[in-house]
Design a protein around this motif. Structure first.
Motif, PDB file in Angstrom:
ATOM      1  N   VAL A   1       0.831  -1.206   0.000  1.00 60.91           N
ATOM      2  CA  VAL A   1       0.000   0.000   0.000  1.00 60.91           C
ATOM      3  C   VAL A   1       0.866   1.258   0.000  1.00 60.91           C
ATOM      4  N   ALA A   2       1.867   1.290   0.868  1.00 58.73           N
ATOM      5  CA  ALA A   2       2.672   2.501   1.040  1.00 58.73           C
ATOM      6  C   ALA A   2       3.742   2.676  -0.038  1.00 58.73           C
ATOM      7  N   PHE A   3       4.370   1.590  -0.456  1.00 58.01           N
ATOM      8  CA  PHE A   3       5.480   1.654  -1.412  1.00 58.01           C
ATOM      9  C   PHE A   3       5.343   0.554  -2.464  1.00 58.01           C
ATOM     10  N   PRO A   4       4.334   0.598  -3.306  1.00 62.65           N
ATOM     11  CA  PRO A   4       4.101  -0.520  -4.229  1.00 62.65           C
ATOM     12  C   PRO A   4       5.250  -0.775  -5.203  1.00 62.65           C
ATOM     13  N   ASN A   5       5.872   0.266  -5.723  1.00 62.68           N
ATOM     14  CA  ASN A   5       6.966   0.061  -6.676  1.00 62.68           C
ATOM     15  C   ASN A   5       8.152  -0.631  -6.009  1.00 62.68           C
ATOM     16  N   GLN A   6       8.544  -0.146  -4.854  1.00 65.81           N
ATOM     17  CA  GLN A   6       9.678  -0.728  -4.148  1.00 65.81           C
ATOM     18  C   GLN A   6       9.353  -2.137  -3.642  1.00 65.81           C
ATOM     19  N   ALA A   7       8.135  -2.345  -3.183  1.00 64.68           N
ATOM     20  CA  ALA A   7       7.748  -3.658  -2.664  1.00 64.68           C
ATOM     21  C   ALA A   7       7.759  -4.723  -3.751  1.00 64.68           C
ATOM     22  N   ASN A   8       7.628  -4.303  -4.984  1.00 62.00           N
ATOM     23  CA  ASN A   8       7.615  -5.247  -6.099  1.00 62.00           C
ATOM     24  C   ASN A   8       8.938  -5.290  -6.853  1.00 62.00           C
ATOM     25  N   GLY A   9      10.005  -4.793  -6.251  1.00 63.82           N
ATOM     26  CA  GLY A   9      11.332  -4.943  -6.838  1.00 63.82           C
ATOM     27  C   GLY A   9      11.828  -3.768  -7.651  1.00 63.82           C
ATOM     28  N   SER A  10      11.169  -2.637  -7.610  1.00 64.47           N
ATOM     29  CA  SER A  10      11.575  -1.453  -8.380  1.00 64.47           C
ATOM     30  C   SER A  10      11.790  -1.800  -9.850  1.00 64.47           C
ATOM     31  N   LEU A  11      10.822  -2.482 -10.417  1.00 56.73           N
ATOM     32  CA  LEU A  11      10.940  -2.928 -11.803  1.00 56.73           C
ATOM     33  C   LEU A  11      10.872  -1.749 -12.765  1.00 56.73           C
ATOM     34  N   VAL A  12      11.681  -1.827 -13.800  1.00 61.25           N
ATOM     35  CA  VAL A  12      11.721  -0.799 -14.835  1.00 61.25           C
ATOM     36  C   VAL A  12      11.076  -1.389 -16.081  1.00 61.25           C
ATOM     37  N   ARG A  13      10.118  -0.667 -16.618  1.00 63.49           N
ATOM     38  CA  ARG A  13       9.380  -1.148 -17.795  1.00 63.49           C
ATOM     39  C   ARG A  13       9.639  -0.239 -18.989  1.00 63.49           C
ATOM     40  N   ASP A  14       9.528  -0.814 -20.175  1.00 61.98           N
ATOM     41  CA  ASP A  14       9.675  -0.012 -21.387  1.00 61.98           C
ATOM     42  C   ASP A  14       8.318   0.559 -21.789  1.00 61.98           C
ATOM     43  N   ALA A  15       8.266   1.209 -22.927  1.00 58.14           N
ATOM     44  CA  ALA A  15       7.037   1.867 -23.378  1.00 58.14           C
ATOM     45  C   ALA A  15       5.894   0.873 -23.595  1.00 58.14           C
ATOM     46  N   GLN A  16       6.222  -0.370 -23.902  1.00 54.90           N
ATOM     47  CA  GLN A  16       5.198  -1.391 -24.120  1.00 54.90           C
ATOM     48  C   GLN A  16       4.788  -2.092 -22.826  1.00 54.90           C
ATOM     49  N   GLY A  17       5.382  -1.698 -21.713  1.00 54.95           N
ATOM     50  CA  GLY A  17       5.042  -2.303 -20.431  1.00 54.95           C
ATOM     51  C   GLY A  17       5.843  -3.548 -20.098  1.00 54.95           C
ATOM     52  N   GLN A  18       6.793  -3.903 -20.942  1.00 56.66           N
ATOM     53  CA  GLN A  18       7.627  -5.074 -20.688  1.00 56.66           C
ATOM     54  C   GLN A  18       8.671  -4.746 -19.615  1.00 56.66           C
ATOM     55  N   VAL A  19       8.899  -5.675 -18.715  1.00 61.02           N
ATOM     56  CA  VAL A  19       9.911  -5.480 -17.681  1.00 61.02           C
ATOM     57  C   VAL A  19      11.287  -5.561 -18.328  1.00 61.02           C
ATOM     58  N   ARG A  20      12.086  -4.523 -18.122  1.00 59.41           N
ATOM     59  CA  ARG A  20      13.434  -4.466 -18.691  1.00 59.41           C
ATOM     60  C   ARG A  20      14.512  -4.741 -17.656  1.00 59.41           C
ATOM     61  N   GLY A  21      14.145  -4.715 -16.398  1.00 60.37           N
ATOM     62  CA  GLY A  21      15.107  -4.948 -15.332  1.00 60.37           C
ATOM     63  C   GLY A  21      14.623  -4.302 -14.051  1.00 60.37           C
ATOM     64  N   SER A  22      15.524  -4.205 -13.112  1.00 66.58           N
ATOM     65  CA  SER A  22      15.230  -3.554 -11.843  1.00 66.58           C
ATOM     66  C   SER A  22      16.160  -2.365 -11.684  1.00 66.58           C
ATOM     67  N   ALA A  23      15.635  -1.305 -11.135  1.00 68.07           N
ATOM     68  CA  ALA A  23      16.460  -0.118 -10.892  1.00 68.07           C
ATOM     69  C   ALA A  23      17.496  -0.386  -9.807  1.00 68.07           C
ATOM     70  N   LEU A  24      17.382  -1.523  -9.133  1.00 62.56           N
ATOM     71  CA  LEU A  24      18.278  -1.845  -8.027  1.00 62.56           C
ATOM     72  C   LEU A  24      19.391  -2.812  -8.403  1.00 62.56           C
ATOM     73  N   ILE A  25      19.351  -3.342  -9.623  1.00 64.20           N
ATOM     74  CA  ILE A  25      20.315  -4.368 -10.026  1.00 64.20           C
ATOM     75  C   ILE A  25      20.949  -3.976 -11.354  1.00 64.20           C
ATOM     76  N   ALA A  26      22.264  -4.036 -11.401  1.00 66.35           N
ATOM     77  CA  ALA A  26      22.992  -3.696 -12.628  1.00 66.35           C
ATOM     78  C   ALA A  26      22.640  -4.676 -13.746  1.00 66.35           C
ATOM     79  N   GLN A  27      22.698  -4.181 -14.954  1.00 69.32           N
ATOM     80  CA  GLN A  27      22.428  -4.995 -16.135  1.00 69.32           C
ATOM     81  C   GLN A  27      23.700  -5.075 -16.970  1.00 69.32           C
ATOM     82  N   ASP A  28      23.826  -6.127 -17.727  1.00 69.79           N
ATOM     83  CA  ASP A  28      24.986  -6.300 -18.598  1.00 69.79           C
ATOM     84  C   ASP A  28      24.631  -5.795 -19.994  1.00 69.79           C
ATOM     85  N   PHE A  29      25.095  -4.608 -20.316  1.00 69.83           N
ATOM     86  CA  PHE A  29      24.839  -4.045 -21.638  1.00 69.83           C
ATOM     87  C   PHE A  29      26.026  -4.351 -22.539  1.00 69.83           C
TER      88      PHE A  29
END
Length: 185
Positions: A33-61
């Protein structure tokens, strides 16, 4: 004997129920209720709504057209989160850093920033100092055929200034902004 055993078992069962079920459910509910984005892993989505990663975890580009994160001791896998445990005097660490420095070195820019050569304590830190990303701008600009000034402005916009500590940039967020920039171009 049962006078001691029954209260002990009852208390153990009650505490297991309270601390193992009720408390976690209450905390999870409050967090949702209080922190829905953080409680669900701070997921980062693209324009189509697809999960691209988490703002808390580095990605290998990979590739020259992206800003790269710092090296990861665990290949960016959360299961292997942790540092490499190689001491500064370890020859294996020195060889890895030398190899990375040779790969990343750009003569016109001077030495490679330390953050691009060393892993973080967790191996998954999604942030880099702005200087480490500024070092990569000429490579990214050349690969994407974008003006350096445009990427410098993008980096400035993506730079976070925390209350405590130096400025940092979330590499995933920066690369998402870069992706949008390429579409708009």
């Amino acid at each position: 004997m049962t006078a001691y055993l029954r209260p002990a078992l009852s208390l153990a069962l009650l505490m297991t129920l309270v601390t193992g079920a009720l408390y976690p459910l209450a905390v999870t509910g409050i967090a949702q209720v209080a922190f829905p984005n953080q409680a669900n892993g701070s997921l980062v989505r693209d324009a189509q709504g697809q999960v691209r990663g988490s703002a808390l975890i580095a990605q290998d580009f990979q590739g020259d057209g992206w800003f790269h994160s710092r090296p990861s001791a665990g290949a960016y896998a959360t299961v292997a989160s942790g540092a490499s445990n190689l001491s500064p005097s370890n020859p294996a660490l020195a060889e890895r850093v030398k190899g990375d420095a040779a790969t990343l070195y750009q003569a016109q820019q001077g030495p490679v920033p330390q953050a691009l050569l060393t892993t973080s304590g967790s191996g998954l830190d999604p942030h880099l100092p702005p200087e480490a990303l500024a070092y990569q701008i000429p490579r990214v600009a050349a690969a994407r055929q974008l003006p350096v000034e445009r990427l410098q402005a993008l980096l400035e916009q993506a730079t976070l200034h925390p209350l405590i500590g130096p400025p940092v940039v979330n590499v995933l967020a920066l690369n998402q902004a870069l992706e949008k920039l390429a579409i708009v171009r």
